[in-house]
Structure formats: C-alpha cells, structure tokens
Scaffold this motif. Structure first.
Motif, short mmCIF file in Angstrom:
data_model
loop_
_atom_site.label_atom_id
_atom_site.label_comp_id
_atom_site.label_asym_id
_atom_site.label_seq_id
_atom_site.Cartn_x
_atom_site.Cartn_y
_atom_site.Cartn_z
N HIS A 190 0.25 -32.98 -2.58
CA HIS A 190 -1.00 -33.70 -2.82
C HIS A 190 -2.18 -32.79 -2.48
O HIS A 190 -2.16 -32.07 -1.48
N LEU A 191 -3.21 -32.86 -3.32
CA LEU A 191 -4.39 -32.03 -3.12
C LEU A 191 -5.51 -32.88 -2.52
O LEU A 191 -6.50 -33.20 -3.19
N TYR A 192 -5.33 -33.27 -1.26
CA TYR A 192 -6.31 -34.11 -0.57
C TYR A 192 -7.49 -33.29 -0.06
O TYR A 192 -8.58 -33.82 0.12
N ASP A 193 -7.25 -32.02 0.22
CA ASP A 193 -8.31 -31.14 0.73
C ASP A 193 -8.97 -30.46 -0.46
O ASP A 193 -8.32 -29.76 -1.24
N GLN A 194 -10.28 -30.70 -0.60
CA GLN A 194 -10.97 -30.27 -1.81
C GLN A 194 -12.36 -29.73 -1.49
O GLN A 194 -12.85 -29.86 -0.37
N VAL A 195 -12.98 -29.16 -2.51
CA VAL A 195 -14.36 -28.68 -2.39
C VAL A 195 -15.12 -29.08 -3.64
O VAL A 195 -14.61 -28.96 -4.76
N LEU A 196 -16.32 -29.61 -3.45
CA LEU A 196 -17.18 -30.03 -4.54
C LEU A 196 -18.50 -29.26 -4.47
O LEU A 196 -19.03 -29.06 -3.38
N VAL A 197 -19.02 -28.86 -5.63
CA VAL A 197 -20.30 -28.16 -5.64
C VAL A 197 -21.21 -28.79 -6.69
O VAL A 197 -20.76 -29.20 -7.76
N ARG A 198 -22.48 -28.87 -6.36
CA ARG A 198 -23.49 -29.37 -7.28
C ARG A 198 -23.75 -28.31 -8.38
O ARG A 198 -23.44 -27.13 -8.21
N PRO A 199 -24.36 -28.73 -9.51
CA PRO A 199 -24.63 -27.81 -10.61
C PRO A 199 -25.38 -26.55 -10.20
O PRO A 199 -25.13 -25.47 -10.74
N GLU A 200 -26.30 -26.69 -9.22
CA GLU A 200 -27.09 -25.52 -8.79
C GLU A 200 -26.23 -24.40 -8.21
O GLU A 200 -26.66 -23.24 -8.16
N LEU A 201 -25.03 -24.73 -7.75
CA LEU A 201 -24.18 -23.73 -7.11
C LEU A 201 -22.96 -23.33 -7.95
O LEU A 201 -22.19 -22.47 -7.54
N VAL A 202 -22.79 -23.96 -9.10
CA VAL A 202 -21.59 -23.72 -9.91
C VAL A 202 -21.42 -22.24 -10.25
O VAL A 202 -20.33 -21.67 -10.13
N ASP A 203 -22.49 -21.59 -10.67
CA ASP A 203 -22.40 -20.19 -11.09
C ASP A 203 -22.26 -19.24 -9.90
O ASP A 203 -22.05 -18.04 -10.10
N ARG A 204 -22.38 -19.75 -8.70
CA ARG A 204 -22.23 -18.91 -7.51
C ARG A 204 -20.79 -18.92 -6.97
O ARG A 204 -20.48 -18.21 -6.02
N VAL A 205 -19.93 -19.75 -7.56
CA VAL A 205 -18.52 -19.79 -7.13
C VAL A 205 -17.83 -18.51 -7.61
O VAL A 205 -17.83 -18.18 -8.80
N VAL A 206 -17.25 -17.76 -6.69
CA VAL A 206 -16.58 -16.51 -7.01
C VAL A 206 -15.32 -16.81 -7.83
O VAL A 206 -14.58 -17.75 -7.53
#
Length: 289
Positions: free
Chosen positions: A235-251
């Motif tokens: 199960h993938l209970y541990d997650q990370v969410l990012v707002r649109p302003e940070l999407v392009d900063r995800v490596v």
C-alpha cells in the motif's frame, strides 16, 4: 537542490531505529543527486516515541560530519524534524489537523527568495473505523481547508505536503475535488478544476508513477498488509503532493520509496518489512529550490 524526507517510525519500537534514522539521513545528505552539492536535507519522523532528539543530533554530527545537523521534537511529541538546512529559514506555527505546517524560506545572503509552505502529514488511520472511506474523506477535507487557509494567510500557494496520508493515491480523499484534488498527471495539475460551478485548485501527486510491480530500482508501496477484502498487499499510504507552482521543480525520478538506510536494508531477504525497524518505509523527494 533540497531533499525532503518523511518516515513514520511507528513509535520507534525497533531496537535498531536510531541506527536506521541516522544511516538514512546521512545517506540522503551524501547523495548529491538527491540533496545537491551542499547536502541539503529536511526530514520529518512521525510517531518518534521515545527516540531522543539530542542523541539523534549528536549521532548525526558524528556519523555525517561536514554538515551542521539540528533536531527538534514538536509538542506534543508527535514529530521530530531534523536537517542540514539553516534552521532559521524554517518557521513552524504549531500543529494543525494532526499535521505540522511550516514556511520554508530559501535565502540568498540576507534576501528571502522562493518561500514555500510545507506540511508534514500524518492523518488519522481508518483501520478501526466503521466507515473507513468516510473517515478518510473527512480528514482529507479538513487538511484541504487548513492548507487553503494557510495559503490565503501567507499569500503563497506554493505548497508541498509529504507524509502518511493513511490512504491510497486513488482513494476518494485524495482525488475528490472537494478533498485534496490530487491528480496523477502533472500537466492537468497545472490548471484548475471546475465542478458544479465551484473552482478547485489541484495538487500533483507524483506517487502514482510508483504503483506497479517491484523492480530493482522501484518499490511499489511503503506499507505491507494483507487485508481480507483486497488483493492489494503493498500500500502506498506515504505520499507527497505538490501545488502547480512547484511541479516543474520536482527532480526527475523523484520522489521515491526508500528500502535501504545507507548500507542497511529495511526489508527482509524475502522482501517483506523488517520488524526491527518501522512498519512503514521512508519516502523522499528532491526539489530544485
């Protein structure tokens, strides 16, 4: 570059928990592909139990020299935060909705640049609830409102939330427009969603890309349990969410579920959870900020 990590250490019941946390944090700081040339790390431990933050800090500064590590336990001892980034750039404001929000300010000399809102998340477990889906939806909606309120207060919608959401990426609490509205597609997540004349801001949930079969470099979940009413075991209970302003900063190739802490495996030889540590695996994301 900054690596942000989260680990639900389950009241630190494992005898090797201190070693595991130290090895994990040190490994993240040492890997320039994750934390950049300066080894910038920000990490949160949930359910730390009796884990001593002072001993942890001393061990980190001993095992991973070259950085100035800090550690602190939040009241009422639900989280321990630690890192190598300048502690003065973080502004914690007390727990809300069972989570720990902070404003993180990236600085250039004395000038603040690119502040963002960070939430370390540990939502209520639905395990003994009469209506598990209803509880998940309710706590997700409460978190959504808390995030929205903070974004308005800070005049800043560059938000990232990472932690134990106690639900899957495809749960209603994650995807419903009135809850966290977390999309699997980064392109779609850059817009807004209008449902019944109401406009809803997206989160982007990159954890969808992790779902699937285990491979040499991919772990399909962060928590293992066989439920009688489901064929899903990881199960993938541990997650990370990012707002649109940070999407392009995800490596690229980030985030990830970590199965090792340094040279120490967090899984048994057969691939199950190693009970000497936690019942959750840690997760991390790298951001170009």
């Amino acid at each position: 570059m900054l690596a942000i990590a989260f680990w639900n250490v389950h009241k630190a019941r494992g005898a090797n928990m201190m070693q595991g946390v130290v090895s994990l944090a040190a490994a993240i700081a040492a890997n320039q592909a994750w934390s950049g040339p300066d080894g910038e790390v920000l990490m949160c431990l949930s359910e730390p139990g009796t884990l001593d933050e002072n001993v942890l800090r001393n061990q980190l500064n001993l095992i991973a020299p070259g950085h100035t590590w800090w550690c602190e336990k939040s009241f009422p001892e639900r989280f321990i935060t630690l890192g190598t980034i300048d502690r003065a750039t973080l502004s914690f404001s007390g727990q809300k909705s069972g989570c720990l929000p902070a404003t993180v300010s990236r600085v250039n000399g004395h000038n603040v640049i690119s502040p963002y809102e960070l939430w370390f998340v540990h939502l209520t477990s639905p395990i003994n609830a009469d209506d598990a889906s209803g509880l998940q939806t309710a706590v997700a909606r409460e978190l959504r409102e808390a995030v929205k309120e903070r974004e308005i207060l800070r005049s800043n919608s560059a938000t990232i939330a990472i932690g134990d959401f106690n639900m899957s990426p495809y749960s209603r609490g994650m995807t419903d427009p009135t809850t966290l509205n977390a999309a699997a597609c980064r392109t779609a997540a850059k817009g807004t969603r209008t449902v019944r004349s109401s406009q809803h801001n997206y989160f982007f949930n990159p954890m969808w890309e992790i779902l699937g079969s285990r491979t040499a470099d991919q772990q399909p979940g962060s928590f293992y349990r066989r439920y009688d009413n489901s064929a899903i075991f990881w199960h993938l209970y541990d997650q990370v969410l990012v707002r649109p302003e940070l999407v392009d900063r995800v490596v690229p190739d980030s985030p990830w579920v970590m199965t090792t802490a340094g040279t120490c495996s967090l899984l048994t030889p057969r691939g199950a959870m190693d009970s000497r540590f936690s019942d959750h695996l840690p997760i991390a994301i790298s951001l170009e900020i």
